[in-house]
Scaffold this motif. Structure first.
Motif: not given
Ligand code: ZN
Length: 163
Positions: A51, A91-92, A133, A137, A163
């Protein structure tokens, strides 16, 4: 310590599999510190290295209400699951959206800490959801592909943990 840019859905790095960390080094240490800063700054409860554009198997999570109980997981692996929970997830990397996802209600995860010492973390409910989660990723999977029905816009009044 620095806040890094969070990659958003559509960025191909979020669909790639992250590589295991072989040894701790200053770069990974800085990455972990930056990921914690970035997660807290964004008021998220978890963040995975892809991320922030780094394809390494590193995850940070903090589901405590005070935001003072960070868990750092390197090369995490789910070794046991139990039960089932269905709830809204955010989700961010998918800002402003939420969707219902079914996850195990309990997970047991084996991982390494910042000193590359093996440890076990067990989580239920939100922690179990966050662990699943974030590990998704690392495998290039976003929750949007697991949503039951459609993604929805987040209602500001019922803010979801991201998340
Ligand atoms: Zn996420």
């Amino acid at each position: 310590m620095a806040i890094r840019n969070i990659r958003l859905i559509g960025d191909s790095i979020l669909e790639k599999k992250a590589r295991p960390v072989d040894e701790m080094n200053p770069r990974i240490k800085t990455l972990i510190e930056d990921m914690l800063d970035t997660m807290y700054d964004a008021q998220g409860v978890g963040l995975a290295a892809p991320q922030v554009g780094v394809l390494k198997r590193v995850v940070v999570i903090d589901v405590s209400p005070e935001g003072d109980s960070p868990i750092v997981l390197i090369n995490p692996e789910i070794i046991e699951t139990g039960g089932e929970q269905t709830d809204f997830e955010g989700c961010l990397s998918v800002p402003g959206k939420t969707g219902e996802v079914t996850r195990p209600n309990y997970v047991k995860v084996k991982a390494y800490n910042e000193n590359m010492e093996e440890f076990i973390v067990e989580g239920e409910e939100l922690l179990a959801r966050a662990l699943c989660h974030e590990i998704d990723h690392l495998n290039g999977e976003l929750y949007v592909n697991k949503v039951i029905g459609d993604l929805q816009l987040v209602n500001v009044e019922d803010f979801e943990e991201e998340v």
